[in-house]
Design a protein around this motif. Structure first.
Motif, short mmCIF file in Angstrom:
data_model
loop_
_atom_site.label_atom_id
_atom_site.label_comp_id
_atom_site.label_asym_id
_atom_site.label_seq_id
_atom_site.Cartn_x
_atom_site.Cartn_y
_atom_site.Cartn_z
N ARG A 39 41.72 55.55 28.94
CA ARG A 39 43.01 56.46 28.90
C ARG A 39 43.01 57.61 28.45
NH1 ARG A 39 44.04 51.02 27.91
NH2 ARG A 39 44.20 51.26 25.61
N GLU A 72 39.52 48.45 21.21
CA GLU A 72 41.18 48.68 21.29
C GLU A 72 41.76 48.40 20.21
OE1 GLU A 72 44.63 48.38 24.64
OE2 GLU A 72 42.54 48.19 25.40
N GLN A 129 36.31 53.66 33.84
CA GLN A 129 37.89 53.63 34.40
C GLN A 129 38.64 52.95 33.35
OE1 GLN A 129 38.48 54.64 37.54
NE2 GLN A 129 36.34 55.48 37.53
N ARG A 130 38.35 52.43 32.35
CA ARG A 130 39.14 51.62 31.41
C ARG A 130 39.79 52.92 30.10
NH1 ARG A 130 36.45 45.84 29.97
NH2 ARG A 130 35.22 45.71 31.89
N VAL A 153 32.38 51.79 31.41
CA VAL A 153 34.02 51.54 30.77
C VAL A 153 34.80 53.05 31.33
CG1 VAL A 153 32.66 50.30 28.98
CG2 VAL A 153 33.06 52.62 28.63
N ASP A 213 36.94 45.02 23.89
CA ASP A 213 37.43 44.97 25.34
C ASP A 213 36.02 44.67 26.13
OD1 ASP A 213 39.01 45.15 27.55
OD2 ASP A 213 38.68 47.19 27.83
N PHE A 214 35.08 45.40 25.63
CA PHE A 214 33.64 45.09 26.45
C PHE A 214 32.40 45.70 25.65
CE2 PHE A 214 30.15 47.19 28.80
CZ PHE A 214 30.10 46.37 29.81
N GLN A 262 41.63 53.72 21.94
CA GLN A 262 40.40 53.06 21.86
C GLN A 262 39.22 53.89 21.25
OE1 GLN A 262 40.95 54.03 26.07
NE2 GLN A 262 40.52 52.04 26.75
#
Length: 331
Positions: free
Chosen positions: A155, A328, A152-153, A150, A284-285, A246
């Motif tokens: 922020r 998120e 790269q997701r 995760v 999100d995942f 997140q």
């Protein structure tokens, strides 16, 4: 052959079918050595260390009337041999081979040299993905695998972590500020102190003194099983995050009871998702590594040294060790 299954047929009675011709003694030992992957010295020590078969005189089964099941094919005898050895070792108090916590080994453990080498390398060159002394702990490796998936997701921004600012590990570069939550269990006074890395909150996460809508990224890993009312804590995480914020969340499905200070819950993939969505989060995942082999090995005392990275990170819908999610708050 179509004959009825009777206690005498199935359970070592006089009418049990004869065994097929087997290997001679030397070939039997060689087959056993090859199956174990031992050299000759290790095989000799293994044979010396084997316990006696458990006493079945009291009988087994729901009414205590069965003896040892008899096997009559190579495949069934290999399986039955494993079960009998398991009971013999259990009766001799040789199982599990290691007890929790798996991150600390005794000096005579065969894995100790490996662990010490991994520990030294982690201390000198570790990237923060594996806490010191936890080099062979499967759930730590699974968490690192989840973060890699995760990364790269994420922020970043203002971060919150439990107990220790160093727990952000290799993701520290994403955090402009690292706040720390120390859970006081609801029995202490809520306090806020300023530290060099950020603020330190001593509070009850069920109803905290954390500011509303000011955090960007929360690290909540292996926490929720210890919370008496996890639905309240999830609502609190939602409250303290900014819109678009997140949460890195993880909790076990398969683990023995470990008070810290209490241990209340285990989570299925569906249950974890429902808990998050009921509080308002978008999932999100989700990552659910595990499987029957990992779970059985874990109970018997196997740690990361017995498995390849691919095996430890393989997902399972029915027997995950841990449930990990990226959540998120809607913008």
């Amino acid at each position: 052959d179509g004959s009825p299954i009777t206690p005498e047929y199935c359970c070592a009675g006089d009418a049990a079918p004869p065994l097929p011709p087997g290997l001679d003694a030397s070939r039997q030992l060689e087959r056993l050595r090859a199956s174990l992957g031992f050299d000759e010295q290790e095989l000799a020590l293994f044979m010396e260390g084997l316990p006696q078969a458990p006493d079945t005189g009291a009988g087994r089964g729901p009414k205590g009337k069965w003896g040892r099941p008899r096997c009559d094919t190579p495949g069934t005898c290999a399986k039955e041999g494993f079960h009998q050895l398991f009971h013999a070792m259990l009766g001799a108090e040789m199982l599990p081979t290691r007890r929790q916590p798996f991150w600390w080994l005794w000096q005579d453990d065969p894995l100790t040299p490996l662990w010490m080498a991994e520990r030294q390398e982690n201390q000198l060159y570790g990237d923060g993905s594996m806490p010191l002394n936890h080099e062979l702990v499967m759930n730590r490796f699974q968490t690192a695998g989840f973060v890699e998936r995760v990364r790269q997701r994420l922020r970043g921004g203002r971060c919150l972590v439990w107990d220790d600012a160093k727990a952000v590990g290799e993701l520290e570069a994403l955090c402009k500020q690292v706040d720390v939550l120390v859970y006081n269990g609801g029995g202490g006074e809520d306090t806020i102190t300023q530290e060099k890395y950020g603020q330190r909150f001593s509070t009850d996460i069920h109803a905290s003194n954390l500011p509303a809508a000011e955090l960007d990224l929360v690290f909540c890993l292996q926490v929720f099983e210890h919370l008496r009312r996890p639905w309240k804590a999830m609502e609190e995480l939602f409250r303290i995050l900014k819109p678009g914020g997140q949460v890195l969340w993880a909790a076990p499905f398969f683990e023995e009871v470990h008070d810290s200070p209490g241990d209340y819950w285990r989570f299925t993939p569906q249950g974890a998702r429902a808990l998050a969505e009921d509080a308002g989060f978008i999932m999100d995942f989700q990552f659910k590594p595990g499987g029957f082999g990992l779970a059985a090995g874990y109970l018997l005392g196997q740690n990361l040294a017995y498995w390849s990275p691919r095996e430890v990170l393989k997902e399972s819908d029915v027997m995950p060790l841990n449930i990990l999610m990226l959540l998120e708050k809607p913008a």
